[in-house]
Structure formats: structure tokens, C-alpha cells
Motif scaffolding. Structure first.
Motif, PDB file in Angstrom:
ATOM      1  N   ASP A 179       1.330   6.880  -3.577  1.00  0.00           N
ATOM      2  CA  ASP A 179       0.478   6.301  -4.470  1.00  0.00           C
ATOM      3  C   ASP A 179       0.419   5.077  -4.182  1.00  0.00           C
ATOM      4  O   ASP A 179       1.529   4.281  -4.205  1.00  0.00           O
ATOM      5  CB  ASP A 179       1.174   6.783  -5.893  1.00  0.00           C
ATOM      6  CG  ASP A 179      -0.235   6.290  -6.901  1.00  0.00           C
ATOM      7  OD1 ASP A 179      -1.218   6.031  -6.527  1.00  0.00           O
ATOM      8  OD2 ASP A 179       0.171   6.379  -8.082  1.00  0.00           O
ATOM      9  N   VAL A 180      -0.607   4.376  -4.280  1.00  0.00           N
ATOM     10  CA  VAL A 180      -0.846   3.140  -3.850  1.00  0.00           C
ATOM     11  C   VAL A 180      -1.097   2.241  -5.246  1.00  0.00           C
ATOM     12  O   VAL A 180      -1.920   2.562  -6.085  1.00  0.00           O
ATOM     13  CB  VAL A 180      -1.975   2.610  -3.120  1.00  0.00           C
ATOM     14  CG1 VAL A 180      -2.094   1.186  -2.735  1.00  0.00           C
ATOM     15  CG2 VAL A 180      -1.933   3.401  -1.666  1.00  0.00           C
ATOM     16  N   ILE A 181      -0.221   1.365  -5.394  1.00  0.00           N
ATOM     17  CA  ILE A 181      -0.433   0.537  -6.804  1.00  0.00           C
ATOM     18  C   ILE A 181      -1.290  -0.729  -6.510  1.00  0.00           C
ATOM     19  O   ILE A 181      -0.821  -1.735  -5.590  1.00  0.00           O
ATOM     20  CB  ILE A 181       1.063   0.038  -7.301  1.00  0.00           C
ATOM     21  CG1 ILE A 181       1.885   1.299  -7.238  1.00  0.00           C
ATOM     22  CG2 ILE A 181       0.995  -0.863  -8.503  1.00  0.00           C
ATOM     23  CD1 ILE A 181       3.420   1.042  -7.618  1.00  0.00           C
ATOM     24  N   THR A 182      -2.541  -0.776  -7.128  1.00  0.00           N
ATOM     25  CA  THR A 182      -3.326  -1.975  -6.987  1.00  0.00           C
ATOM     26  C   THR A 182      -3.479  -2.557  -8.087  1.00  0.00           C
ATOM     27  O   THR A 182      -3.825  -3.785  -8.330  1.00  0.00           O
ATOM     28  CB  THR A 182      -4.695  -1.507  -6.387  1.00  0.00           C
ATOM     29  OG1 THR A 182      -5.087  -0.241  -7.311  1.00  0.00           O
ATOM     30  CG2 THR A 182      -4.183  -0.866  -4.871  1.00  0.00           C
ATOM     31  N   ASP A 183      -3.820  -1.832  -9.318  1.00  0.00           N
ATOM     32  CA  ASP A 183      -4.318  -2.636 -10.565  1.00  0.00           C
ATOM     33  C   ASP A 183      -3.117  -2.640 -11.619  1.00  0.00           C
ATOM     34  O   ASP A 183      -3.679  -2.829 -12.797  1.00  0.00           O
ATOM     35  CB  ASP A 183      -5.539  -1.736 -10.878  1.00  0.00           C
ATOM     36  CG  ASP A 183      -5.310  -0.297 -11.383  1.00  0.00           C
ATOM     37  OD1 ASP A 183      -4.284  -0.009 -10.821  1.00  0.00           O
ATOM     38  OD2 ASP A 183      -6.238   0.186 -11.695  1.00  0.00           O
ATOM     39  N   GLN A 184      -2.065  -2.493 -11.347  1.00  0.00           N
ATOM     40  CA  GLN A 184      -1.083  -2.524 -12.396  1.00  0.00           C
ATOM     41  C   GLN A 184      -0.377  -3.859 -12.696  1.00  0.00           C
ATOM     42  O   GLN A 184       0.751  -3.992 -13.514  1.00  0.00           O
ATOM     43  CB  GLN A 184       0.156  -1.349 -12.271  1.00  0.00           C
ATOM     44  CG  GLN A 184      -0.630  -0.063 -11.941  1.00  0.00           C
ATOM     45  CD  GLN A 184      -1.289   0.479 -13.238  1.00  0.00           C
ATOM     46  OE1 GLN A 184      -0.726  -0.106 -14.290  1.00  0.00           O
ATOM     47  NE2 GLN A 184      -2.349   1.520 -13.340  1.00  0.00           N
ATOM     48  N   TYR A 185      -0.596  -4.802 -11.839  1.00  0.00           N
ATOM     49  CA  TYR A 185      -0.079  -6.223 -12.148  1.00  0.00           C
ATOM     50  C   TYR A 185      -0.888  -7.089 -13.108  1.00  0.00           C
ATOM     51  O   TYR A 185      -1.859  -6.822 -13.392  1.00  0.00           O
ATOM     52  CB  TYR A 185      -0.049  -6.992 -10.664  1.00  0.00           C
ATOM     53  CG  TYR A 185       0.636  -6.396  -9.656  1.00  0.00           C
ATOM     54  CD1 TYR A 185       2.042  -6.463  -9.358  1.00  0.00           C
ATOM     55  CD2 TYR A 185       0.253  -5.270  -8.729  1.00  0.00           C
ATOM     56  CE1 TYR A 185       2.832  -5.964  -8.339  1.00  0.00           C
ATOM     57  CE2 TYR A 185       0.896  -4.563  -7.585  1.00  0.00           C
ATOM     58  CZ  TYR A 185       2.000  -5.040  -7.483  1.00  0.00           C
ATOM     59  OH  TYR A 185       3.047  -4.483  -6.539  1.00  0.00           O
ATOM     60  N   ASP A 186       0.197  -7.835 -13.626  1.00  0.00           N
ATOM     61  CA  ASP A 186      -0.450  -8.701 -14.641  1.00  0.00           C
ATOM     62  C   ASP A 186      -1.124 -10.021 -14.268  1.00  0.00           C
ATOM     63  O   ASP A 186      -1.044 -10.325 -12.640  1.00  0.00           O
ATOM     64  CB  ASP A 186       0.626  -9.235 -15.709  1.00  0.00           C
ATOM     65  CG  ASP A 186       1.764  -9.861 -15.127  1.00  0.00           C
ATOM     66  OD1 ASP A 186       1.852 -10.396 -13.762  1.00  0.00           O
ATOM     67  OD2 ASP A 186       2.964 -10.111 -15.664  1.00  0.00           O
ATOM     68  N   GLU A 187      -1.338 -11.173 -14.933  1.00  0.00           N
ATOM     69  CA  GLU A 187      -1.980 -12.108 -14.369  1.00  0.00           C
ATOM     70  C   GLU A 187      -1.154 -13.198 -13.581  1.00  0.00           C
ATOM     71  O   GLU A 187      -1.653 -13.797 -12.812  1.00  0.00           O
ATOM     72  CB  GLU A 187      -2.807 -13.038 -15.411  1.00  0.00           C
ATOM     73  CG  GLU A 187      -1.552 -13.766 -16.645  1.00  0.00           C
ATOM     74  CD  GLU A 187      -1.326 -12.600 -17.392  1.00  0.00           C
ATOM     75  OE1 GLU A 187      -0.415 -13.165 -18.310  1.00  0.00           O
ATOM     76  OE2 GLU A 187      -1.717 -11.494 -17.329  1.00  0.00           O
ATOM     77  N   LYS A 188       0.158 -13.052 -13.601  1.00  0.00           N
ATOM     78  CA  LYS A 188       1.064 -13.588 -12.775  1.00  0.00           C
ATOM     79  C   LYS A 188       1.568 -13.008 -11.791  1.00  0.00           C
ATOM     80  O   LYS A 188       2.508 -13.243 -11.058  1.00  0.00           O
ATOM     81  CB  LYS A 188       2.309 -14.229 -13.670  1.00  0.00           C
ATOM     82  CG  LYS A 188       1.909 -14.925 -14.870  1.00  0.00           C
ATOM     83  CD  LYS A 188       3.028 -15.500 -15.772  1.00  0.00           C
ATOM     84  CE  LYS A 188       2.710 -16.392 -16.617  1.00  0.00           C
ATOM     85  NZ  LYS A 188       4.043 -16.774 -17.542  1.00  0.00           N
TER      86      LYS A 188
END
Length: 340
Positions: free
Chosen positions: A261-270
Motif C-alpha cells: 500500500d502506497v501512503i500518499t495523503d496521510q502526512y500533515d502540513e509539516k
């Protein structure tokens, strides 16, 4: 820190810092020299016995303020307090060698809740990058590396602890694809989790069926009531049945799906990713793996959060507020720790 050459340098620095901390005249002259020589006006750092990185900061500050310190001590006729050339060389080697380790403990300590999953990648970085001896290393640096390798092997050698750390990196979505991680160590435990889930589901389903009713049909009973659209499309849509798949096969498929699974949109603004929040949002997609994440990722990597809680409570409960009820202290601690 127990190496005689390092301990002598620490003692020399403590004597120097102690003189300036106990003499207002010396501190005033040091500020004047810093201003005249256009140096940063930093105060000398007093080391703390329970925190080895305070000795690092003390040496780093003294190396930065060599020129103002030498000029001040010369004017005060106390040049004997200034570290000698050999001591300064020891301080320089110590600061250069310990810098990445200080950055590591600060990175872990700065996170509000650092999971144990970050320990194994840091250990790999230490043993495969920072502790490798090179021809440019001084004898002191080689000795420090050898002592640190011994300590790392003592605390994190082959055994149960290392196996737990290896499992944790696979359960953390940030580190699941590191080169030294092997998914085989999770298969047995995940298979057991899958079997327990099947047995619990079977027990729960059988407990709701009256004993007077006997199911004679060999057709599997659907767990969900089919809608009208699904009834029209039963010839082309097939709902998977848990009983048709071996638990070990289900676990293997689920684990490989999670690892790919590729993680692309789970990071916060930092640009940070909280593994616990990630599993809170995506755990329903990997039911068996989620069970293990609750078991392992809840282990903290450091005691810093608990020490902060004790320090915070120490500021709330003092001699003038000694009559606070435990419930009130809990509420105040909770508010002080979360309203930031």
C-alpha cells in the motif's frame, strides 16, 4: 563517558563553568569580551548528572567561546582554568562523534508520543553508519566507537527484544519497506490472530442460534442481507466467504496488501505521519494486522512523556497547594498537558 580521557575533559570543563557561574565579576567580563570580539553572547552551560547530553552542550559551548574565555581568564590571571591543547582536542573529538546521537535523542524526545517502532531504524543507522571505524578516526574516537558497540550489543543483542523491535518496524507504515525488515516474523502471529477471529466469530454466531433449529442445508449462510440490486447480479458478483480461505493464506494476502500500500495523503502540513492515527483511519482495511498494532505500537520509545507528566504535576502541586484532591490534580494535569 567512562573513558579516562573523556572524564578528565569533563572535569576540566566543569571546573571552568563552575568558576564563571559563581563569580559575577568573571561573568560580566566574559560578556564584555564576547561583545568586543563580536562573539555570540551565550552563557556557559552547567552539566546535569542525569543527562549526558548536557556534558556535550557544555563542551560545545566552551569550544565556541574559546577566544573570549581565554581573554577573560588572562585578564583575571586565572589562565590555569583554561583547558589545555590536549583537553581541547579531546573535547573536539567527543563533540564531533556524539553530535548525531544527540540529534537522535532530541528527535525522539521532541515527539509527544514516540512509538517504539522508531528504535530499530535508529539502531540500524547507528551500527551501520556512525559506529563504522575509518582510517581517519583518532584513537579516542575508535575507543568510543568500540565501547558504544559493546553497549549496543549488550542492550539490543539477538533475542526477544530485538524480535519485538523488528516486528514494530513492519507495523509502522513509515518503516514497513526498509531493506532489513522481513515480513516472515509476523506470519505466525498473524495466523494465530486470524484463527482466533474465526473461532470467536463462529462462537458468536452459534450462540445466537436456538438449539431447536438445525441447519440442514449445505449452502453457506450469508452474513449480510442482500439488496435488490445484488439479487439481480448474483450470477456475476460473488461475495468472498471466510470459510473458503485458509487463515494462513488470508493473513499472507492481507500482509502483502498492507506492505504494498502506497501512503500518499496521510502526512500533515509539516510532512510528518503519526502511525497511530494512520492505523485509526486505515485499520479496518487490515483487521488482522491492526490487532498486532494495538499490542506493539502502544509501547513508548522513551520515558520522556512520563517524565514530562511528573514534572508538570510537580509544578501544580507545591507547598502552597498541598491540599488539592487527587481528582483535582488529575484534571489540572490533563488541562495543562492538552491545552497548548
Amino acid at each position: 563517558m567512562d573513558i579516562p580521557q573523556v572524564s578528565r575533559a569533563v572535569a576540566c570543563c566543569k571546573q571552568l563553568v563552575g568558576h564563571f557561574n559563581h563569580s559575577s565579576k568573571s561573568s560580566y567580563l566574559l560578556k564584555q569580551k564576547q561583545y568586543d570580539l563580536k562573539h555570540k553572547q551565550h552563557r556557559l552551560i552547567q552539566p546535569v548528572a542525569t543527562r549526558w547530553n548536557s556534558s556535550y552542550y557544555m563542551m560545545e559551548c566552551i569550544l565556541e567561546q574559546q577566544q573570549p574565555l581565554s581573554a577573560t581568564l588572562s585578564q583575571l590571571r586565572k589562565s590555569d582554568l583554561m583547558p589545555t591543547g590536549s583537553v581541547i582536542s579531546t573535547m573536539y573529538d567527543f563533540v564531533q562523534f556524539m553530535k548525531p546521537f544527540v540529534e537522535m535523542i532530541e528527535a525522539i524526545g521532541s515527539e509527544k508520543w514516540a512509538s517504539i517502532s522508531s528504535v530499530r531504524p535508529l539502531l540500524y543507522q547507528i551500527t551501520n553508519k556512525y559506529l563504522l571505524c575509518s582510517e581517519d578516526d583518532s584513537p579516542l574516537v575508535k575507543q568510543m566507537k568500540q565501547q558504544m558497540i559493546t553497549k549496543v550489543n549488550e542492550y539490543y543483542g539477538d533475542g526477544c527484544d530485538l524480535e519485538v523491535l523488528n516486528k514494530c518496524i513492519l507495523l509502522d507504515p513509515r518503516f514497513k519497506n526498509v531493506s532489513f525488515a522481513s515480513s516472515d516474523i509476523l506470519l505466525d502471529q498473524l495466523t494465530e490472530v486470524a484463527r482466533n477471529r474465526v473461532s470467536v466469530a463462529a462462537t458468536a454466531s452459534s450462540s445466537h442460534v436456538p438449539s431447536s433449529i438445525a441447519i440442514t442445508s449445505s449452502t453457506p449462510v450469508s452474513r449480510h442481507k442482500e439488496g435488490k440490486v445484488m439479487k439481480l447480479l448474483t450470477d456475476i458478483v460473488h461475495t468472498p466467504d471466510d470459510s473458503l480461505t485458509n487463515p494462513s493464506e488470508k493473513v499472507s494476502i492481507e500482509l502483502q496488501r498492507y506492505l504494498s500500500d502506497v501512503i500518499t495523503d496521510q502526512y500533515d502540513e509539516k510532512g510528518r505521519l503519526d502511525p497511530l492515527k494512520w492505523w485509526q483511519l486505515n485499520g479496518v482495511r487490515y483487521p488482522c494486522v491492526t490487532v498486532l498494532t494495538r499490542k506493539y505500537l502502544s509501547i513508548p520509545a522513551t520515558s520522556v512523556p512520563s517524565e514530562r507528566a511528573f514534572s508538570l504535576t510537580g509544578h501544580l502541586v507545591n507547598e502552597k497547594r498541598a491540599s488539592l484532591l487527587p481528582v483535582t490534580v488529575n484534571m489540572l494535569s490533563f488541562l495543562a498537558g492538552n491545552l497548548k
